[in-house]
Design an enzyme around this catalytic site. Sequence first.
Site, mmCIF file in Angstrom:
data_model
loop_
_atom_site.group_PDB
_atom_site.id
_atom_site.type_symbol
_atom_site.label_atom_id
_atom_site.label_comp_id
_atom_site.label_asym_id
_atom_site.label_seq_id
_atom_site.Cartn_x
_atom_site.Cartn_y
_atom_site.Cartn_z
ATOM 1 N NE ARG A 74 -4.271 -1.460 0.065
ATOM 2 C CZ ARG A 74 -4.375 -2.501 -0.768
ATOM 3 N NH1 ARG A 74 -3.418 -2.767 -1.635
ATOM 4 N NH2 ARG A 74 -5.452 -3.266 -0.750
ATOM 5 C CG HIS B 91 -3.492 -0.969 -6.824
ATOM 6 N ND1 HIS B 91 -3.684 -0.323 -5.646
ATOM 7 C CD2 HIS B 91 -3.561 -2.294 -6.533
ATOM 8 C CE1 HIS B 91 -3.874 -1.203 -4.682
ATOM 9 N NE2 HIS B 91 -3.789 -2.416 -5.195
ATOM 10 C CD GLU C 79 -3.381 3.144 -4.942
ATOM 11 O OE1 GLU C 79 -2.175 2.852 -4.870
ATOM 12 O OE2 GLU C 79 -4.281 2.304 -5.129
HETATM 13 P P1 NAD Z 1 -1.177 -11.281 4.494
HETATM 14 O O1 NAD Z 1 -2.118 -10.823 5.533
HETATM 15 O O2 NAD Z 1 -1.178 -12.720 4.073
HETATM 16 O O3 NAD Z 1 0.329 -10.929 4.926
HETATM 17 C C1 NAD Z 1 0.716 -9.735 5.531
HETATM 18 C C2 NAD Z 1 1.905 -10.057 6.415
HETATM 19 O O4 NAD Z 1 2.395 -8.823 6.954
HETATM 20 C C3 NAD Z 1 1.546 -10.959 7.605
HETATM 21 O O5 NAD Z 1 2.430 -12.058 7.678
HETATM 22 C C4 NAD Z 1 1.695 -10.043 8.817
HETATM 23 O O6 NAD Z 1 2.123 -10.719 9.989
HETATM 24 C C5 NAD Z 1 2.755 -9.067 8.299
HETATM 25 N N1 NAD Z 1 2.813 -7.832 9.059
HETATM 26 C C6 NAD Z 1 1.799 -7.160 9.665
HETATM 27 N N2 NAD Z 1 2.278 -6.076 10.299
HETATM 28 C C7 NAD Z 1 3.616 -6.076 10.089
HETATM 29 C C8 NAD Z 1 4.674 -5.223 10.509
HETATM 30 N N3 NAD Z 1 4.432 -4.156 11.296
HETATM 31 N N4 NAD Z 1 5.931 -5.512 10.106
HETATM 32 C C9 NAD Z 1 6.173 -6.612 9.343
HETATM 33 N N5 NAD Z 1 5.217 -7.462 8.924
HETATM 34 C C10 NAD Z 1 3.954 -7.188 9.298
HETATM 35 O O7 NAD Z 1 -1.424 -10.320 3.238
HETATM 36 P P2 NAD Z 1 -1.007 -10.570 1.721
HETATM 37 O O8 NAD Z 1 -2.132 -11.232 1.005
HETATM 38 O O9 NAD Z 1 0.344 -11.181 1.647
HETATM 39 O O10 NAD Z 1 -0.966 -9.071 1.177
HETATM 40 C C11 NAD Z 1 -0.005 -8.148 1.642
HETATM 41 C C12 NAD Z 1 -0.443 -6.763 1.198
HETATM 42 O O11 NAD Z 1 -0.348 -6.674 -0.235
HETATM 43 C C13 NAD Z 1 -1.937 -6.473 1.477
HETATM 44 O O12 NAD Z 1 -2.137 -5.980 2.779
HETATM 45 C C14 NAD Z 1 -2.289 -5.466 0.443
HETATM 46 O O13 NAD Z 1 -2.096 -4.183 1.005
HETATM 47 C C15 NAD Z 1 -1.261 -5.691 -0.676
HETATM 48 N N6 NAD Z 1 -1.860 -6.145 -1.936
HETATM 49 C C16 NAD Z 1 -1.578 -5.465 -3.064
HETATM 50 C C17 NAD Z 1 -2.094 -5.872 -4.295
HETATM 51 C C18 NAD Z 1 -1.741 -5.169 -5.582
HETATM 52 O O14 NAD Z 1 -2.451 -5.342 -6.573
HETATM 53 N N7 NAD Z 1 -0.667 -4.406 -5.631
HETATM 54 C C19 NAD Z 1 -2.966 -6.960 -4.334
HETATM 55 C C20 NAD Z 1 -3.224 -7.660 -3.136
HETATM 56 C C21 NAD Z 1 -2.682 -7.244 -1.952
#
Ligand code: NAD
Length: 329
Positions: free
Chosen positions: A233, A294, A262
């Site tokens: 994000r 995105h 964005e």
């Molecule tokens: P997820 O919930 O499986 O994984 C997120 C990880 O981040 C978890 O393991 C959590 O423990 C960790 N985390 C939380 N707080 C943290 C911190 N302070 N420091 C370090 N790690 C921390 O989520 P995901 O499916 O892997 O997605 C990750 C992110 O990707 C989503 O939150 C979303 O914002 C983004 N995303 C972007 C797109 C895109 O099109 N660009 C699409 C899907 C998701």
Amino acid sequence: MKTAFFSTKSYDRDYFDRFNASGHELTYFDVSLNKNSVALSQGHDAVCLFVNDKANAAVIEQLAANGTRIIALRCAGFNNVDLAAAAANNIKVVRVPAYSPEAVAEHAVALILTLNRKIHKAYNRVRDSNFSLENLLGFNLHGKTVGVIGTGIIGRCFCRIMLGFGCRILAHDLYPSEEMIKAGVLYTTLDTIWQESDIISLHCPLLPETKHLVNKDSFAKMKKGVMLINTSRGAVINTADAVEALKKEQLGYLGIDVYEQEEKLFFKDLSGSIMQDDVIARLTSFPNVLITSHQGFFTKEALEQIALVTLKNLSDFESGLPLENEVKG
Ligand code: NAD
């Protein structure tokens, strides 16, 4: 179930109509959800939202007054919904937690390879009959140290790909993954990641604790010329600090699929307008910055999963079944 879709594009309509076997009544609106458009939800049991729809407390109160009982996010992130306000108004929130983690992880790798080997420049040069290699020099990924922040479902896919390139992986997460440790990933502190990484890729959610996690202090600790990739994000990076780090050449490459401001830009064709966002205008002026709007999620496989899981979330709610993808505050 009568569902109002906000921020819809042609591909949303294509995929949701194709997989709507349960016969939900879907109404598609192009506009995003905000205080001005919330009236469109009148008479719908559900609203279906995407990443830049804003369901803040005021909007949620209005949704409840209009009869909405569930917010179905057709994305993984839920930072755009006030969960406490939803609970207070008896509105459930569901999401699509893992539609295609490979899609986003592979896009992060595409940003790395494009920035490193300057494929975007080579493409334009050759089309202009310029076959020179000047300024196209890249580096081998093999043997480089890659810092990964957040090893959830997407971060873990990304680690597996980078291990395949022969990279050393340093990771930081509140909950280290046993599978990753066995695969050779080394969990460490943020400071070690800043100091030792040649490439840093962000895969954590946007939370109060991760807002501006990458800022002027972290840039100061990084290796000169580091590559920073963000597909999580936008506000995980302090963009103004990133601009300063690029100007000082401390940040050597920046690849972003997400951007702090964005919602005013992404998913829109603004090619005929005057750019009002001075920060993105500055970012696009750097030769070592690559921005995509995105599109990390944007594969056929992901769109199919998003439609199937969202429609199942709605069907489960309608049938009073447990909501396996519910998000609670
Ligand atoms: P997820 O919930 O499986 O994984 C997120 C990880 O981040 C978890 O393991 C959590 O423990 C960790 N985390 C939380 N707080 C943290 C911190 N302070 N420091 C370090 N790690 C921390 O989520 P995901 O499916 O892997 O997605 C990750 C992110 O990707 C989503 O939150 C979303 O914002 C983004 N995303 C972007 C797109 C895109 O099109 N660009 C699409 C899907 C998701």
